[in-house]
Design a protein around this motif. Structure first.
Motif, short mmCIF file in Angstrom:
data_model
loop_
_atom_site.label_atom_id
_atom_site.label_comp_id
_atom_site.label_asym_id
_atom_site.label_seq_id
_atom_site.Cartn_x
_atom_site.Cartn_y
_atom_site.Cartn_z
N ALA A 1 0.85 -1.30 0.05
CA ALA A 1 -0.03 -0.03 -0.07
C ALA A 1 0.88 1.30 -0.04
CB ALA A 1 -0.67 0.13 1.25
N ALA A 2 1.99 1.34 0.75
CA ALA A 2 2.85 2.33 0.97
C ALA A 2 3.62 2.64 -0.61
CB ALA A 2 3.90 2.22 1.90
N SER B 1 0.89 3.94 -3.11
CA SER B 1 0.11 5.34 -2.95
C SER B 1 1.15 6.15 -3.22
CB SER B 1 -0.16 5.43 -1.53
OG SER B 1 0.76 5.16 -0.57
N ALA B 2 2.63 5.65 -3.08
CA ALA B 2 3.78 6.79 -3.31
C ALA B 2 4.02 7.10 -4.76
CB ALA B 2 5.16 6.37 -2.59
N PRO C 1 -2.99 3.77 -7.94
CA PRO C 1 -2.57 4.77 -6.69
C PRO C 1 -3.79 4.88 -5.81
CG PRO C 1 -1.82 5.59 -8.97
CD PRO C 1 -2.93 4.51 -9.29
N THR C 2 -4.94 5.11 -6.14
CA THR C 2 -6.08 5.58 -5.28
C THR C 2 -6.31 4.30 -4.47
OG1 THR C 2 -7.23 7.05 -6.74
CG2 THR C 2 -8.70 6.23 -5.17
N TYR D 1 -3.60 4.01 -1.79
CA TYR D 1 -4.09 5.25 -0.62
C TYR D 1 -5.09 4.91 0.20
CZ TYR D 1 -5.67 9.44 1.09
OH TYR D 1 -5.96 10.56 2.23
N GLY E 1 -3.94 2.26 2.84
CA GLY E 1 -3.42 2.76 3.88
C GLY E 1 -3.96 3.48 4.79
N GLN E 2 -5.05 4.24 4.47
CA GLN E 2 -5.87 4.82 5.25
C GLN E 2 -6.69 3.82 6.07
OE1 GLN E 2 -5.64 8.28 5.74
NE2 GLN E 2 -3.88 7.84 4.50
N THR F 1 -11.43 10.10 -1.60
CA THR F 1 -10.77 9.43 -2.78
C THR F 1 -11.70 9.88 -4.01
OG1 THR F 1 -11.89 7.36 -2.46
CG2 THR F 1 -9.55 7.76 -1.76
#
Length: 307
Positions: free
Chosen positions: A133-134, A137-138, A188-189, A192, A195-196, A243
């Motif tokens: 996930a990190a 999203s990066a 990417p969404t 992200y 991760g949240q 998002t």
């Protein structure tokens, strides 16, 4: 008069509605102030230095740009409350008409992206280890878009490299043109969002009733849907709201790269020409999506807490 267990939930919903209205009003002020302070204005950009100052002042007065900023804001806000966001300073068309003309394409792009991002987020949020996930999203959307275009269009030739949807055309008539932009936004969404949500999923998974279900041999997908799902519904909706608004804003890059005539492409053009009414309308629309989704999440959270 409501009494008992229903009253706290109703009060929580009422507070959420008031909070949403306040956030939307504050957002409107910020959006108007930010767009109104852009360097130059639509009249100067259109003139391009070919009009003498006196005539330029007359054109600004005709467009209402010579009036004080608070007065312009009140007129704009009053128009929003009556459903009239004004006219484009560049084309003279109704802003509502211009936005509606592009909204269908961006709506299709956002909905398709959410449909792909949601399962990606669900899978990554339940995986052990936060690295996928990190990392996902990066990666900036533009890098994802270029990489996907190179692989799927340039190497494998599975999809067209550009979309080139005309203004007003339905994106659903050519789903193959949506593959690259949807994946460029969704991957990417989804990372992200995972991760949240990861912290909320881990907190619920550590509760005794979840451990009890696992020990009784309940299948993992049933545990996720029946035991974990209701408790992460509210944070999931909040993440979904953020998002969704981010996808509308992020579509500017993807629509420009792939030639899609949507709200993102409209926003880029409006900023370049200093078309403040159009910029304000698109920005406020993205904010309204976030606020509405967050309000829905607050309502769900109140109902879950009541249960």
């Amino acid at each position: 008069m409501l009494t008992g267990s229903g009253a706290p939930a109703l009060r929580a919903v009422a507070r959420a509605v008031v909070r949403a209205a306040g956030v939307l009003a504050g957002t409107a002020v910020v959006v108007f102030a930010a767009t109104a302070t852009l360097p130059a204005d639509a009249i100067a950009v259109r003139a391009g230095g070919r009009v003498d100052p006196a005539e330029l002042d007359g054109l600004r007065a005709a467009a209402g740009l010579d009036r004080p900023l608070p007065e312009r804001f009140l007129r704009w806000a009053g128009g929003l409350l009556t459903g009239d966001p004004g006219r484009s300073l560049v084309t003279g068309r109704e802003v509502a008409e211009v936005v509606a003309e592009r909204a269908g394409t961006t709506t299709a792009l956002v909905l398709a992206s959410l449909a792909v991002a949601a399962p990606v987020a669900a899978v990554l949020a339940h995986r052990r280890g936060a690295a996928p996930a990190a990392i996902g999203s990066a990666v900036p959307p533009v890098v994802t878009a270029i990489g996907l275009a190179t692989l799927l269009a340039g190497v494998l030739h599975w999809v067209p490299p550009v979309s080139l949807l005309p203004v007003g055309a339905s994106a659903w008539t050519r789903p193959d043109l949506l593959v690259l932009p949807v994946l460029a936004l969704a991957l990417p969404t989804g990372a992200y969002a995972a991760g949240q949500l990861r912290g909320a999923v881990e907190d619920v998974a550590a509760r005794p009733f979840v451990h009890d279900a696992v020990l009784r041999g309940v299948p993992r997908h049933v545990v996720a849907l029946r035991y974990v799902g209701p408790f992460v519904a509210a944070p999931a909706l909040r993440v979904l709201a953020v998002t969704a608004g981010g996808l509308i804003a992020g579509s500017t890059i993807v629509e420009t790269l792939f030639g899609i005539a949507g709200l993102g492409e409209l926003l880029v053009g409006a900023v370049a020409t200093r078309d403040v009414p159009v910029v304000s309308a698109v920005a406020l629309l993205a904010a309204a999506v976030v606020v509405a989704g967050t309000l829905l999440a607050d309502v769900v959270a109140a109902l879950v807490a009541r249960r």
